[in-house]
Design an enzyme around this catalytic site. Structure first.
Site, PDB file in Angstrom:
ATOM      1  N   LYS A 114       0.807  -1.224   0.000  1.00 15.46           N
ATOM      2  CA  LYS A 114       0.000   0.000   0.000  1.00 15.46           C
ATOM      3  C   LYS A 114       0.840   1.275   0.000  1.00 15.46           C
ATOM      4  O   LYS A 114       0.419   2.293  -0.552  1.00 15.46           O
ATOM      5  CB  LYS A 114      -0.982   0.002   1.175  1.00 15.46           C
ATOM      6  CG  LYS A 114      -0.391  -0.190   2.549  1.00 15.46           C
ATOM      7  CD  LYS A 114      -1.508  -0.272   3.586  1.00 15.46           C
ATOM      8  CE  LYS A 114      -0.951  -0.568   4.979  1.00 15.46           C
ATOM      9  NZ  LYS A 114      -0.485  -1.982   5.074  1.00 15.46           N
ATOM     10  N   THR A 115       2.028   1.257   0.615  1.00 17.71           N
ATOM     11  CA  THR A 115       2.850   2.465   0.609  1.00 17.71           C
ATOM     12  C   THR A 115       3.347   2.781  -0.797  1.00 17.71           C
ATOM     13  O   THR A 115       3.242   3.920  -1.265  1.00 17.71           O
ATOM     14  CB  THR A 115       4.051   2.308   1.558  1.00 17.71           C
ATOM     15  OG1 THR A 115       3.584   2.087   2.884  1.00 17.71           O
ATOM     16  CG2 THR A 115       4.913   3.567   1.551  1.00 17.71           C
ATOM     17  N   GLU A 158      -2.783   6.380   2.488  1.00 17.45           N
ATOM     18  CA  GLU A 158      -2.493   4.993   2.828  1.00 17.45           C
ATOM     19  C   GLU A 158      -3.346   4.626   4.028  1.00 17.45           C
ATOM     20  O   GLU A 158      -3.276   5.274   5.072  1.00 17.45           O
ATOM     21  CB  GLU A 158      -1.006   4.844   3.145  1.00 17.45           C
ATOM     22  CG  GLU A 158      -0.604   3.446   3.548  1.00 17.45           C
ATOM     23  CD  GLU A 158       0.887   3.331   3.832  1.00 17.45           C
ATOM     24  OE1 GLU A 158       1.266   2.322   4.465  1.00 17.45           O
ATOM     25  OE2 GLU A 158       1.654   4.222   3.434  1.00 17.45           O
TER      26      GLU A 158
END
Length: 470
Positions: A114-115, A158
């Site tokens: 996700k980052t 995020e």
């Protein structure tokens, strides 16, 4: 300037510091504290935010709104003083939602990836002219920050699933990169972890969009559940569209699908054809790793939802400069590269080792791995062992406990005892020097983990300098 006063406890944390930056950019009055000094704290000070190291409960006043994360214990002196003073409290996720209140909220969730995906999305939208706001739990190298308050309509965040705080968001667009069980210390079972993502999907606003990686079994199961009549909360999911992306053939019940057909990979790049309907778009990323193609496919679909053309999006993706601690080169001495990576889940570690093997181009891959959390080490010891054995030599140092207390019998050795190519050496810096001594020109040394293992890169480089200066 807002009349409200905010105080951030634990402001130096990756997630907390970006929210503090967004509050400051909006002109809101805030202070912050953290137990340890850090680069994040120094950055906030340079911006003009009053931050201090340690606790100062005497500075807490009843008119403050206390912003905190799940890592803050109730016995924290400032937290306790705020309770006694009758302060209002706001979880970090609620604060982030407040900072994004007047924008189109885009949430990127998943056990891993996700980052990079949220950073890639932020840079891509920016280069497409959208000037998005964003809050990413890592530094987007293009901006040299993880937070930005833009003038555009979109707010990219995020979304942290570790404590279920992502359920505080009401996104218009959500991406789920995968639903691979993690954080079982909080959830208790894989089923409850998966349920949290189902609940997160139900948080999407009516008329919104969900984008999922259909190569992931957890995401496929989520789509099945969401498309079952009456299964979603108040039938809300009947009003959202679900898009998918993947290298494998898609499941049924998708409104649109992006087929990723990898075309080539070398030590510095990876390319693929992205096929949506009858349209085929060539995409090249300036970094290796097939997993990054999947991240890019999520961004590609999100850009199409936002109305950008496939050609312009592909060009913007080709300029992505990455996020910090994601296959980040720290230095090179005598043709020995030192690379740092945040990988802390077995799937991430496996992808990293394959990426490193490609980047080493025939050289050996040596790795220093620092497990993150006692519970994760206990739950995934065998899988960590298998993933790490993809390297040529691995040293596993002591566990970085973070928010957890030690668990009896859980040490790094429960990983190494299952490995063929691994050894245990508790001291991080000593392990770094051992790898620096073992490496040969053409080799690649990795420092891996979500804790403070990133500091070992400097130790390795110093040891290499001393070694080759002789």
């Amino acid at each position: 300037m807002s009349e409200k006063r905010y105080h951030f406890i634990g402001v130096g944390g990756a997630g907390m510091s970006v929210v503090a930056q967004l509050f400051f950019a909006r002109g809101w009055e805030l202070t912050g504290s953290d137990q340890n000094d850090s680069a994040n704290l120094n950055k906030l000070r340079k911006m003009g935010i009053n931050c201090w190291v340690g606790t100062r409960p005497q500075l807490i006043t009843a008119d403050m709104i206390i912003v905190y994360s799940s890592a803050i214990h109730p016995d924290n002196p400032e937290f306790a003083a705020a309770k006694a003073a009758g302060c209002k409290f706001m979880h970090r996720s609620q604060a982030l939602a407040l900072a994004a209140a007047d924008r189109k909220f885009v949430a990127v969730a998943g056990a891993h990836g996700k980052t990079t995906t949220s950073g890639m999305l932020a840079q891509t939208f920016s280069q497409l002219g959208a000037d998005p706001s964003f809050a990413v739990g890592g530094v987007v190298r293009h901006y040299q920050t993880g937070a930005h308050l833009g003038k555009g309509d979109y707010f990219i965040a995020e979304a942290d699933e570790s404590d279920a705080s992502f359920l505080n968001y009401r996104p218009q667009l959500a991406i789920i990169t995968n639903i691979e069980p993690d954080h079982l210390d909080n959830y208790g079972s894989p089923e409850k972890f998966e349920q949290a993502f189902f609940d997160f999907a139900n948080c999407i606003k009516p008329g919104g969009t969900l984008i999922v990686c259909t190569d992931d079994p957890g995401c496929c199961h989520l789509v099945e559940r969401l498309r079952t009549p009456g299964a979603a909360t108040a039938d809300k999911q009947n009003s959202i569209q679900i898009l998918g992306y993947g290298i494998e053939n898609p499941p049924a019940n998708l409104d649109q699908f992006c087929l990723v057909k990898p075309q080539g990979e070398d030590p510095g790049s990876v390319s693929a054809d992205f096929i949506v309907g009858e349209e085929n778009t060539a995409v090249r990323l300036p970094m290796p790793g097939r997993h990054n193609l999947l991240n890019a496919a999520a961004v590609f679909l999100a850009a199409q939802v936002a109305g950008f053309s496939a050609t312009d999006t592909a060009q913007a993706l080709g300029e992505f400069s990455g996020t910090s601690r994601r296959f980040e080169t720290r230095g090179e001495i005598e043709q020995i590269r030192v690379i740092d990576d945040y990988a802390h889940h077995p799937t991430e570690v496996e992808a990293l080792m394959r990426q490193a093997r490609e980047a080493a181009a025939g050289g050996k891959v040596l790795a220093l791995f620092q497990p993150h959390l006692f519970s994760r080490t206990r739950n995934f010891a065998s899988r960590f062992a298998s993933a790490l054995d993809l390297a040529d030599q691995v040293i596993v140092c002591d566990i970085y406990g973070a928010r957890e207390d030690p668990i009896p019998g859980v040490t790094s050795q429960i990983i190494t005892e299952k490995m063929q190519r691994g050894s245990y050496l508790g001291n991080r810096d000593e392990a770094a020097r051992v790898l620096a001594k073992a490496a040969q020109p053409g080799d690649l040394i990795l420092t891996v983990g979500a804790g403070d293992v990133t500091a070992a890169g400097a130790v390795i480089l110093q040891a290499l300098e001393q070694r080759f200066a002789q």
